[in-house]
Design an enzyme around this catalytic site. Structure first.
Site, PDB file in Angstrom:
ATOM      1  N   GLU A  40       1.072  -1.129   0.060  1.00  0.00           N
ATOM      2  CA  GLU A  40      -0.111   0.108  -0.046  1.00  0.00           C
ATOM      3  C   GLU A  40       0.933   1.240   0.029  1.00  0.00           C
ATOM      4  O   GLU A  40       0.795   2.093   1.035  1.00  0.00           O
ATOM      5  CB  GLU A  40      -1.088  -0.108   1.215  1.00  0.00           C
TER       6      GLU A  40
ATOM      7  N   ASP B 275       1.587  -8.796   2.858  1.00  0.00           N
ATOM      8  CA  ASP B 275       0.245  -8.658   3.392  1.00  0.00           C
ATOM      9  C   ASP B 275      -0.826  -9.814   3.138  1.00  0.00           C
ATOM     10  O   ASP B 275      -1.307  -9.485   1.677  1.00  0.00           O
ATOM     11  CB  ASP B 275      -0.504  -7.265   3.617  1.00  0.00           C
TER      12      ASP B 275
ATOM     13  N   ASN C  38      -3.727 -11.159   3.913  1.00  0.00           N
ATOM     14  CA  ASN C  38      -5.128 -10.976   4.284  1.00  0.00           C
ATOM     15  C   ASN C  38      -5.463 -12.369   4.788  1.00  0.00           C
ATOM     16  O   ASN C  38      -6.664 -12.927   4.549  1.00  0.00           O
ATOM     17  CB  ASN C  38      -5.915 -10.494   2.995  1.00  0.00           C
TER      18      ASN C  38
END
Length: 592
Positions: A332, A479, A481
């Site tokens: 991100e 990440d 998730n």
């Protein structure tokens, strides 16, 4: 009224210094009238920018009190440039005479053409010489009684900026880009105001010297003061024109103790050549932090100013610089943050980075590595959905996905990237790492999509290490998730996931397929299974991992995560003391 006008004039003078982007060399040369009665024998500068691959060159100097900028063809004869300079002088003189009263006009003789020449070692350069050959470094341009020393391609800052937000206790990392020189050869001198708004006086004595490094960290004593950086571009023993950068705002108070302060106690020094310190961190993209959903639903407990990009970047840079890491994988990452903020800071701390943006997005993945220990060999980035649909390597999996058009369409619509960076140890070239960095599909019911994504990622990286870089070890970060109870974690750490795993039905029977998957690598979670790496108001859990091959890298140290008390001081994350809704994973790994 006079006092007010004076203050306004000073304010205007100061404001002109606040435009930090590239100012060509000619615009910062000292002013002096060409035919001043106070004639000085000291030579002024004539800056020439001439790059072989370009058609034109630029000649910059002060002529008759104004900046002269000349863009000329490199193949043009020198004589044409000299004639142009002479005509400019005559034109300027005649214009000045016309502005005088008519009585004076009749008594003033016509302007004479001044003698113009370019000389090398006192010898005139023939006027038929083309510009590219004529304008040599050290040559002297003679314009009437004035002499200008030619500086060919001096070190020059093309971009020079200070951050807009400065906080006590947080590093100030200028963004500097240059040509014809190197930042490592440049000089830096920091100043701070002697008192609030002292710079408004225009007195140079209002600045107090504060540091000589490329990065400056203001203290609590500097709160309320502006800072100034005087930077000099360098190339070995050669230096260009100074650039003065004055901060737009004053130093503000920091948030006090941050969640990462205690962690820095374990990372005060860079690891030795036998080890690597590795970081994986989802830093929360600004495009997500600034939405109404984020401010009112996702993070309503976070002070609005603490969600601002400038504020969070201060925290991110301090946190990451304090880890003294060798490899940093970020998710991100806003494109603007990578270029304008993170990369200038990391470069100052000895790290180099590569960026991969998501298609149709403004954020992506960044991988940084310590240039004194590692060397970039190659990149093999892919968009996972595109690889699945087009690469024959994944045809068997594609056939199974294609049995469910709804699932196939959902996977195709995702722009999830896999950033694959091949790094080589400088002290032992036989040590090569394939570093995978990713941020998988986010939806809580998207376990089936993530299983397909991880299968494509693992197979792609296996092909890279088998065919492109045999013997390279794998490090897979990001990440994901996915919690430790997920099929993804089972596939990565246990080696397989059955075709009837619950995650295949995570989105309901309408998107379910049956596909047994195998992991071509033997991987382990270097940081184990923390209680949480993501802590927001509505969810707390472990979603981030650093996966390594134990036969390549052995875990030496896992940097403790912030305690529950630290994380919940301001309810949840992000907060005024933590810049993201995720927590960085940090560990030391030893080469085997």
């Amino acid at each position: 009224m006079f006092l007010f006008a004076t203050l306004m004039l000073n304010q205007l003078s100061f404001s002109t210094k606040l435009f930090f982007r590239y100012i060509p060399p000619f615009s910062i040369l000292p002013h002096r009238k060409l035919f001043s009665t106070r004639f000085s024998k000291n030579m002024e500068r004539c800056v020439v920018r001439c790059v072989p691959c370009e058609a034109n060159l630029t000649i910059s100097f002060n002529l008759n009190g104004s900046n002269k900028q000349m863009l000329r063809e490199q193949t043009e004869p020198l004589g044409k440039v000299l004639a142009r300079i002479a005509n400019s002088i005559i034109k300027g003189q005649n214009k000045a005479k016309k502005s005088k009263p008519n009585k004076e006009k009749s008594e003033t003789p016509e302007a004479e053409k001044p003698e113009i020449s370019l000389r090398v070692n006192e010898k005139r350069v023939p006027e038929e010489t083309v510009n590219a050959d004529a304008w040599q470094n050290g040559a002297v341009l003679h314009v009437g009684d004035f002499k200008y020393k030619v500086e060919l391609n001096p070190p020059t800052f093309t971009v020079s900026e200070l951050p807009t937000s400065l906080m006590a206790g947080f590093p100030v990392c200028p963004r500097l880009e240059m040509e014809f020189g190197y930042l490592r050869d440049s000089k830096f001198k920091w100043f701070k105001e002697s008192s609030p708004n002292a710079h408004m006086s225009g007195d140079q004595d209002c600045w107090t010297e504060a540091g000589h490094e490329r990065v400056f960290t203001p203290s609590n004593l500097d709160i309320g003061l502006r800072v100034m950086l005087k930077c000099t571009p360098g190339n070995g023993p050669r230096f260009g024109e100074d650039k003065d950068l004055v901060s737009l705002g004053v130093v503000e108070a920091g948030p006090g103790t941050c969640t990462f302060d205690n962690r820095h106690m374990y990372t005060q020094k860079v690891t030795d050549e036998s080890s690597l310190r590795v970081v994986s961190y989802n830093i929360l993209a600004d495009i997500y932090a600034q939405t109404d959903l984020s401010k009112t639903v996702l993070y309503p407990y976070c002070a609005p100013y603490a969600l601002e990009m400038d504020y969070r970047q201060n925290l991110i840079k301090k946190e990451l610089s304090g880890y003294n890491a060798d490899i940093v994988c970020l998710q991100e990452v806003d494109k603007g943050a990578f270029v304008d903020s993170l990369s200038p800071a990391f470069d100052a701390f000895g790290l180099e980075g590569v960026f991969r943006i998501k298609e149709r997005q403004h954020e992506g993945l960044a991988t940084y590595f310590r240039r004194s220990k590692l060397k970039l060999l190659q990149q093999y980035d892919i968009m996972l959905s595109k690889a699945l649909m087009t690469d024959p390597l994944h045809w068997e999996l594609l056939e199974k996905v294609s049995t469910n058009p709804s699932l196939k369409e959902k996977i195709e619509s995702r722009s999830t990237m896999l950033q694959v960076t091949i790094l080589q140890s400088l002290c032992d070239p036989s040590r090569i790492l394939c570093v995978g960095n990713t941020h998988l599909y986010w939806h809580p019911k998207g376990g089936n999509v993530r299983l397909v994504q991880i299968a494509v990622a693992l197979k792609h990286m296996k092909q890279v290490v088998m065919e492109k870089h045999p013997g390279a070890g794998l490090m897979f970060l990001g990440d994901f998730n996915s919690t430790p109870s997920s099929g993804l974690f089972q596939l990565v750490c246990e080696g397989s996931v059955p075709e009837n795993h619950d995650d295949w039905a995570s989105s309901g029977p309408e998107e379910q397929i049956q596909a047994g998957l195998m992991n071509p690598f033997q991987l382990a979670s270097a940081c184990g299974v923390p209680a949480f790496t993501n802590y927001v108001g509505g969810f707390q859990g472990c979603l981030d991992y650093i996966f390594v091959e134990p036969h390549v890298l052995q875990v030496e140290q896992v940097i403790p995560l912030p305690s529950l008390q630290e994380v919940t001081t301001c309810v949840a994350l992000p907060s005024v003391s933590h810049p993201s809704d995720h927590i960085a994973l940090v560990c030391d790994l030893k080469w085997k």
